[in-house]
Every structure is written in structure tokens, then in C-alpha cells.
Design a protein around this motif. Structure first.
Motif, PDB file in Angstrom:
ATOM      1  N   THR A 201      42.039  48.881  38.915  1.00 36.62           N
ATOM      2  CA  THR A 201      42.748  47.661  39.017  1.00 36.62           C
ATOM      3  C   THR A 201      41.925  46.943  40.038  1.00 36.62           C
ATOM      4  OG1 THR A 201      44.933  48.155  38.512  1.00 36.62           O
ATOM      5  CG2 THR A 201      44.622  46.486  40.025  1.00 36.62           C
ATOM      6  N   CYS A 202      41.427  45.511  40.052  1.00 37.85           N
ATOM      7  CA  CYS A 202      40.377  45.046  40.897  1.00 37.85           C
ATOM      8  C   CYS A 202      41.425  43.903  41.580  1.00 37.85           C
ATOM      9  CB  CYS A 202      39.356  44.317  40.201  1.00 37.85           C
ATOM     10  SG  CYS A 202      38.424  45.667  39.659  1.00 37.85           S
ATOM     11  N   LEU A 203      41.435  43.888  42.949  1.00 33.91           N
ATOM     12  CA  LEU A 203      41.964  42.748  43.589  1.00 33.91           C
ATOM     13  C   LEU A 203      40.862  41.711  44.103  1.00 33.91           C
ATOM     14  CD1 LEU A 203      44.271  44.902  45.985  1.00 33.91           C
ATOM     15  CD2 LEU A 203      44.592  44.127  43.852  1.00 33.91           C
ATOM     16  N   GLU A 204      41.014  40.471  43.801  1.00 39.84           N
ATOM     17  CA  GLU A 204      40.058  39.429  43.984  1.00 39.84           C
ATOM     18  C   GLU A 204      40.878  38.063  43.933  1.00 39.84           C
ATOM     19  OE1 GLU A 204      37.551  37.135  44.960  1.00 39.84           O
ATOM     20  OE2 GLU A 204      36.896  39.051  44.872  1.00 39.84           O
ATOM     21  N   PRO A 205      40.734  37.708  45.255  1.00 37.65           N
ATOM     22  CA  PRO A 205      41.562  36.454  45.687  1.00 37.65           C
ATOM     23  C   PRO A 205      40.925  35.041  44.906  1.00 37.65           C
ATOM     24  CG  PRO A 205      40.677  37.191  47.423  1.00 37.65           C
ATOM     25  CD  PRO A 205      40.373  38.278  46.602  1.00 37.65           C
ATOM     26  N   ASP A 206      39.729  34.990  44.932  1.00 45.34           N
ATOM     27  CA  ASP A 206      39.300  33.887  44.514  1.00 45.34           C
ATOM     28  C   ASP A 206      39.186  33.506  43.009  1.00 45.34           C
ATOM     29  OD1 ASP A 206      37.335  31.573  43.621  1.00 45.34           O
ATOM     30  OD2 ASP A 206      36.569  31.828  45.721  1.00 45.34           O
ATOM     31  N   PRO A 207      40.125  32.778  42.273  1.00 50.09           N
ATOM     32  CA  PRO A 207      40.100  32.454  41.069  1.00 50.09           C
ATOM     33  C   PRO A 207      38.851  32.410  40.118  1.00 50.09           C
ATOM     34  CG  PRO A 207      41.084  30.605  42.043  1.00 50.09           C
ATOM     35  CD  PRO A 207      41.031  31.521  43.237  1.00 50.09           C
ATOM     36  N   ARG A 208      38.060  31.687  40.677  1.00 52.69           N
ATOM     37  CA  ARG A 208      36.605  31.771  40.174  1.00 52.69           C
ATOM     38  C   ARG A 208      35.878  32.998  39.784  1.00 52.69           C
ATOM     39  NH1 ARG A 208      35.283  27.052  44.533  1.00 52.69           N
ATOM     40  NH2 ARG A 208      36.118  28.870  45.723  1.00 52.69           N
ATOM     41  N   MET A 209      35.849  33.635  41.062  1.00 51.64           N
ATOM     42  CA  MET A 209      35.316  35.019  41.193  1.00 51.64           C
ATOM     43  C   MET A 209      36.256  35.891  40.208  1.00 51.64           C
ATOM     44  SD  MET A 209      32.629  34.930  43.032  1.00 51.64           S
ATOM     45  CE  MET A 209      32.202  36.516  43.839  1.00 51.64           C
ATOM     46  N   ALA A 210      37.641  35.727  40.145  1.00 56.09           N
ATOM     47  CA  ALA A 210      38.279  36.674  39.433  1.00 56.09           C
ATOM     48  C   ALA A 210      38.019  36.362  37.860  1.00 56.09           C
ATOM     49  CB  ALA A 210      39.658  36.508  39.748  1.00 56.09           C
ATOM     50  N   ALA A 211      38.000  35.104  37.381  1.00 61.64           N
ATOM     51  CA  ALA A 211      37.607  34.675  36.206  1.00 61.64           C
ATOM     52  C   ALA A 211      36.376  35.287  35.595  1.00 61.64           C
ATOM     53  CB  ALA A 211      37.673  33.230  35.943  1.00 61.64           C
ATOM     54  N   ARG A 212      35.364  35.169  36.388  1.00 61.73           N
ATOM     55  CA  ARG A 212      33.920  35.908  35.855  1.00 61.73           C
ATOM     56  C   ARG A 212      33.873  37.431  35.844  1.00 61.73           C
ATOM     57  NH1 ARG A 212      28.528  34.148  35.665  1.00 61.73           N
ATOM     58  NH2 ARG A 212      27.748  35.852  34.261  1.00 61.73           N
ATOM     59  N   LEU A 213      34.769  38.021  36.873  1.00 59.07           N
ATOM     60  CA  LEU A 213      34.913  39.504  36.767  1.00 59.07           C
ATOM     61  C   LEU A 213      35.668  39.681  35.527  1.00 59.07           C
ATOM     62  CD1 LEU A 213      35.176  42.303  37.796  1.00 59.07           C
ATOM     63  CD2 LEU A 213      37.135  41.414  39.387  1.00 59.07           C
ATOM     64  N   ALA A 214      36.726  39.055  35.328  1.00 54.59           N
ATOM     65  CA  ALA A 214      37.757  39.383  33.892  1.00 54.59           C
ATOM     66  C   ALA A 214      36.707  39.118  32.613  1.00 54.59           C
ATOM     67  CB  ALA A 214      38.783  38.570  33.767  1.00 54.59           C
ATOM     68  N   ALA A 215      35.768  38.080  32.501  1.00 52.41           N
ATOM     69  CA  ALA A 215      34.858  37.870  31.530  1.00 52.41           C
ATOM     70  C   ALA A 215      33.958  38.970  31.271  1.00 52.41           C
ATOM     71  CB  ALA A 215      34.260  36.652  31.611  1.00 52.41           C
ATOM     72  N   ASN A 216      33.409  39.438  32.438  1.00 57.85           N
ATOM     73  CA  ASN A 216      32.326  40.458  32.598  1.00 57.85           C
ATOM     74  C   ASN A 216      32.740  41.836  32.202  1.00 57.85           C
ATOM     75  OD1 ASN A 216      30.692  38.611  33.755  1.00 57.85           O
ATOM     76  ND2 ASN A 216      30.859  39.236  35.777  1.00 57.85           N
ATOM     77  N   LEU A 217      33.839  42.396  32.754  1.00 54.16           N
ATOM     78  CA  LEU A 217      34.554  43.580  32.554  1.00 54.16           C
ATOM     79  C   LEU A 217      35.997  43.551  31.958  1.00 54.16           C
ATOM     80  CD1 LEU A 217      33.083  45.088  35.910  1.00 54.16           C
ATOM     81  CD2 LEU A 217      32.297  45.376  33.666  1.00 54.16           C
ATOM     82  N   PRO A 218      36.255  43.336  30.681  1.00 53.44           N
ATOM     83  CA  PRO A 218      37.503  42.973  30.259  1.00 53.44           C
ATOM     84  C   PRO A 218      38.286  44.322  30.101  1.00 53.44           C
ATOM     85  CG  PRO A 218      35.888  42.855  28.525  1.00 53.44           C
ATOM     86  CD  PRO A 218      35.118  42.974  29.729  1.00 53.44           C
TER      87      PRO A 218
END
Length: 245
Positions: free
Chosen positions: A60-77
Motif C-alpha cells: 500500500t503506497c501513501l502519496e499525497p500529491d494526486p499528480r504523483m499518485a496518478a503516475r504511480l498507479a499507472a506505473n505499478l497497477p
């Protein structure tokens, strides 16, 4: 202040150097087995997450910046992404077996980060904090770049090497605190190096005018070095355990 990276999320993902495979091996050996679950603080676009995935546990990854979080979700589904800070996150009852932070410990409140980490872990759980320190293989290049940047930002300060080892140890909340280091050299051409500089937190906190002046000065230096620079990366991994009692 951890929200300064979203504007350059794509560049951040592209240029930030990854972590050695030995990170996962060291964490597993210390923990004693593959953890049932991992929670990562301030995961960004997933640079540290990739190292943790080698452990073979759900993350489970905690990332408060929605732009970084969106890239993270796309990179590592395959990972679960939660767009919240460590302070906003509610740990599960009984705590988690492994809590990790890759180049994110300094973004947490120094007055509370160790206590929050301790309380989020189950008894006997593992804290893994790791990150790079960016140096230069050539001491002359290191001095020249430092002088150029200090001329623009004389108040700029860097944290001492191994500072988070000292921070975790000084809290007195953990046992068996240890640190491992991994060194490697990373050659970068001028434009690639400047892209990396654009992703550094201290750089992003300056005004656009200061940023332009810094990049112009560093570009001139690296071009004079032959159009490339060799970074000397020292990756430090700090491991600690919440006491059983």
C-alpha cells in the motif's frame, strides 16, 4: 512541502535513479521472512516501490500529491495507492509488519515521525528507511557546482550523510537499528543531469528566476566538463524494529 513534485511528475519518473536489488535482500534478511504486507510512505511515482516489490508482498503506497499518485498507479497497477499523507493515514488495528520510506523521511514532521512510525508497526515489525545521497566522482566538479549553486542560494543547506540513521536511533523508540550503504557511479550528459536537478526538492522551492539562474550556471559548468558529469550515488538503508514489548 512534499507537494512540490507534482508539476514534474513525468520528469521525476524518468530521471530519478532506482535502487539496487540488494535493498530488498537486506530488508528480507533483517525482517526474517517475506512480510505479509508493506506500507510505503511518500511513494512518489514508484522508484522506491519497485525495490520493495522484489520482496513479493502486497504494498500500500501513501502519496499525497494526486499528480504523483496518478503516475504511480499507472506505473505499478499491482500496488494499492492512497492519496493521503502519513499523518492522515489510519494504520490497521494491530499495526503493519513493514513500514518503508524511500527519500521521504525528511518530508515528515521531525517531532512526530518516529513516534508515528513506531505506533503504525506491529510489535516486532520492521521500519525500513532508505535514500540516495548525490555526490560527484570528480572532487573538482563537486566544488565547482557547489560554488555555483551557493552563489545563487547562499543559505542552501544539505543534510549530513546518514542523518536519518541518527534520527531513528536518537528517538529511542526502536531496537536493533542498523545501516547499510551501497555505492555506484552514474554518468549523465548535461541535459539529463539538468532534468534531475529540476526534480530536487530544494530546487523546486525556489523562485522561477532563481531556478533559471541555477540551471544556466550548472549547464555552463557541465558543458565545460565535456558535456557530462558522473554522479556518485551513496544509497543508505536504515533498518529498525519496534520492540515486542
Amino acid at each position: 512541502m512534499g507537494m512540490v513534485f507534482g508539476e514534474v511528475a513525468d520528469t521525476y519518473h524518468d530521471v530519478r535513479p532506482g535502487y539496487p536489488e540488494a535493498i530488498a535482500d537486506a530488508v528480507r534478511d533483517y525482517h526474517g521472512a517475506t512480510p505479509e504486507r508493506i506500507v510505503e510512505i511518500g511513494a512518489g511515482t514508484g522508484t522506491g516501490t519497485r525495490a520493495l516489490l522484489r520482496l513479493g508482498a502486497p504494498i500500500t503506497c501513501l502519496e499525497p500529491d494526486p499528480r504523483m499518485a496518478a503516475r504511480l498507479a499507472a506505473n505499478l497497477p499491482q500496488v494499492t495507492v492512497r492519496t493521503e499523507t502519513f499523518e492522515q493515514w489510519e494504520p490497521p488495528a494491530g499495526g503493519v509488519p513493514l513500514l518503508a520510506a524511500a527519500l521521504a523521511w525528511h518530508w515528515l514532521d521531525p517531532a512526530t515521525r518516529n513516534r508515528r512510525a513506531h505506533d503504525a508497526l506491529r510489535p516486532g515489525g520492521t521500519l525500513a528507511v532508505f535514500g540516495h545521497r548525490y555526490g560527484y566522482a570528480d572532487p573538482a566538479q563537486s566544488r565547482a557546482i557547489d560554488i555555483a549553486l551557493r552563489a545563487i542560494d547562499p543559505d542552501g543547506k544539505s543534510r549530513p550523510a546518514g542523518w536519518f540513521h541518527l534520527d531513528v536511533t536518537a528517538s529511542g523508540l526502536f531496537t536493533d537499528v542498523r545501516a547499510d550503504t551501497f555505492d555506484r557511479d552514474l554518468p549523465l550528459p548535461t541535459d539529463r543531469y539538468l532534468d534531475l536537478v529540476r526534480t530536487f526538492g530544494p530546487f523546486r522551492q525556489h523562485t522561477p528566476d532563481q531556478q533559471i539562474r541555477a540551471l544556466t550556471a550548472v549547464r555552463s559548468l557541465v558543458d565545460n566538463f565535456g558535456g557530462a558529469i558522473v554522479l556518485r550515488l551513496r544509497t543508505t538503508l536504515v533498518l529498525a524494529r519496534r520492540p515486542h514489548v
